[in-house]
Design a protein around this motif. Structure first.
Motif, PDB file in Angstrom:
ATOM      1  N   ASN A 128       0.926  -1.094   0.175  1.00 18.00           N
ATOM      2  CA  ASN A 128      -0.010   0.015   0.033  1.00 18.00           C
ATOM      3  C   ASN A 128       0.681   1.138  -0.068  1.00 18.00           C
ATOM      4  N   TYR A 154       0.481   7.642   5.064  1.00 17.79           N
ATOM      5  CA  TYR A 154       0.035   6.137   5.227  1.00 17.79           C
ATOM      6  C   TYR A 154      -0.391   5.795   6.727  1.00 17.79           C
ATOM      7  N   ASN A 203      -5.531   1.278   0.660  1.00 17.36           N
ATOM      8  CA  ASN A 203      -4.705   2.212  -0.009  1.00 17.36           C
ATOM      9  C   ASN A 203      -5.466   3.365  -0.564  1.00 17.36           C
TER      10      ASN A 203
END
Length: 292
Positions: A128, A154, A203
C-alpha cells in the motif's frame, strides 16, 4: 433543500464565485499565528482544496511543517537532511540503485526507518505504501516532500485498515438499503464477499482511481474522514451498475473496473464527495491525527 444547495453550489462553481470565496477563507486561515491545524483540517473537509495550496496545506495538516512559521525554514532543512541521510543509507547498503523505481526506493527507506528492512526482503512485493507513493509522485514536486507526505498519509491508511470491519459492515448495509437489486445480484453470484474491498480501502483507492480525481478524496482523508472511502465505493458501484449487473463472477467484475475511464473516475469522485457531504453522520469515523 439538498437539491437547492447542490444547484446553488454548482452555479457558484460555474461563475467562479465559490472558488474565490474559498480562497479568501483559506488565506484568512493562513494568516493565523500560530497556524491552527484543526481549522485547516476543517477547511479540507468543507471545501475544495486549491491545487496551488495543496502542498502547503498537507504539509501543515500532516505535521511535516510547523504551525509557527518562523521555524518553517529550519524544519524544512531538517526534513530534507533526514531524507538525504536515509536515502544515502539504503544506497550504501545496496538495497537500491539508480535503476530502482522511486516508489520502491521510498518503500525501502520507509522499511529501514521502521526497522523492517532485512536481507531477504522483497522490495517488489505488493505494498500500500508503494501505491500511495506512486499517486503522490504525480501530485508533489520534490522527492523529499513526496517521501515525508507518504509516511504521514500512510498512517491514515493504517487507521482505515484497523477500522475496516466497521467500514465493511456500513458499506454492505448502505448498498443493500440503497440498491437492493445490485446487492442481490452481487450476492447471488458470490462476488460481493470476494471484492478486494479491504485492499481498496487500505490504499484509499490508489490502485483503482486515477490521480487527478483521487487526490480530491485524499484531501478529505487528510482533513480527518475515514468514512469517505465507503461513499467512493458505493458511487463507483452505482456509476458502473449496468456493467456489474452483467457480471457472473469476480473476474468479470474486476475486468469492468480496469476498463474505467478517467472521465468516469472524475464523475465518481465528484458524486462521492457530494453524497458524503450530504450524509448527516459523515463525522462518525473522524480521525484526530496530529492536532497539536
Amino acid at each position: 433543500m439538498v437539491d437547492e444547495r447542490n444547484f446553488r453550489s454548482t452555479y457558484y462553481e460555474k461563475v467562479g464565485c465559490r472558488s474565490v470565496e474559498e480562497k479568501k477563507s483559506l488565506n484568512i486561515l493562513l494568516k493565523d499565528r500560530p497556524l491552527n491545524r484543526i481549522k485547516l483540517k476543517q477547511f479540507c473537509l468543507s471545501f475544495t482544496v486549491p491545487t496551488a495550496e495543496r502542498s502547503l496545506l498537507w504539509n501543515l495538516i500532516l505535521g511535516i511543517m510547523p504551525v509557527y512559521t518562523n521555524s518553517t525554514k529550519y524544519v524544512k532543512d531538517q526534513r530534507e537532511e533526514a531524507y538525504e541521510d536515509v536515502l544515502r543509507a539504503v544506497k550504501i547498503m545496496r538495497y537500491v540503485d539508480e535503476k530502482t523505481p522511486r516508489s520502491r526506493v521510498f518503500y525501502v527507506m520507509w522499511l529501514l526507518e521502521n526497522k523492517k528492512l532485512h536481507s531477504d526482503v522483497n522490495i517488489y512485493q505488493d505494498s500500500n505504501f508503494v501505491n500511495i507513493v506512486e499517486v503522490l509522485l504525480q501530485t508533489f514536486e520534490s522527492d523529499y516532500e513526496v517521501y515525508w507526505v507518504a509516511k504521514e498519509f500512510y498512517a491514515f491508511t493504517v487507521e482505515i485498515q484497523n477500522d475496516f470491519p466497521k467500514l465493511k459492515e456500513l458499506t454492505f448495509n448502505l448498498l443493500e438499503k440503497e440498491d437492493a437489486e445490485l446487492y442481490s445480484h452481487l450476492e447471488k453470484h458470490d462476488i460481493l464477499q470476494h471484492i478486494p474491498l479491504e485492499s481498496w480501502y487500505a490504499n484509499c483507492f490508489a490502485s483503482t482511481i486515477s490521480e487527478p480525481a483521487l487526490i480530491r478524496i485524499w484531501d478529505k482523508i487528510c482533513g480527518g474522514s475515514r468514512k469517505i472511502v465507503v461513499f467512493v465505493f458505493l458511487v463507483l458501484l452505482k456509476t458502473l451498475k449496468m456493467n456489474f449487473m452483467r457480471c457472473n463472477d469476480l473476474k468479470q467484475f474486476c475486468d469492468h473496473m480496469e476498463k474505467k475511464t478517467e472521465d468516469q473516475d472524475d464523475l465518481i469522485v465528484k458524486q462521492a464527495i457530494e453524497v458524503w457531504q450530504n450524509n448527516k453522520n459523515h463525522n462518525e469515523f473522524m480521525v484526530h491525527h496530529k492536532n497539536n
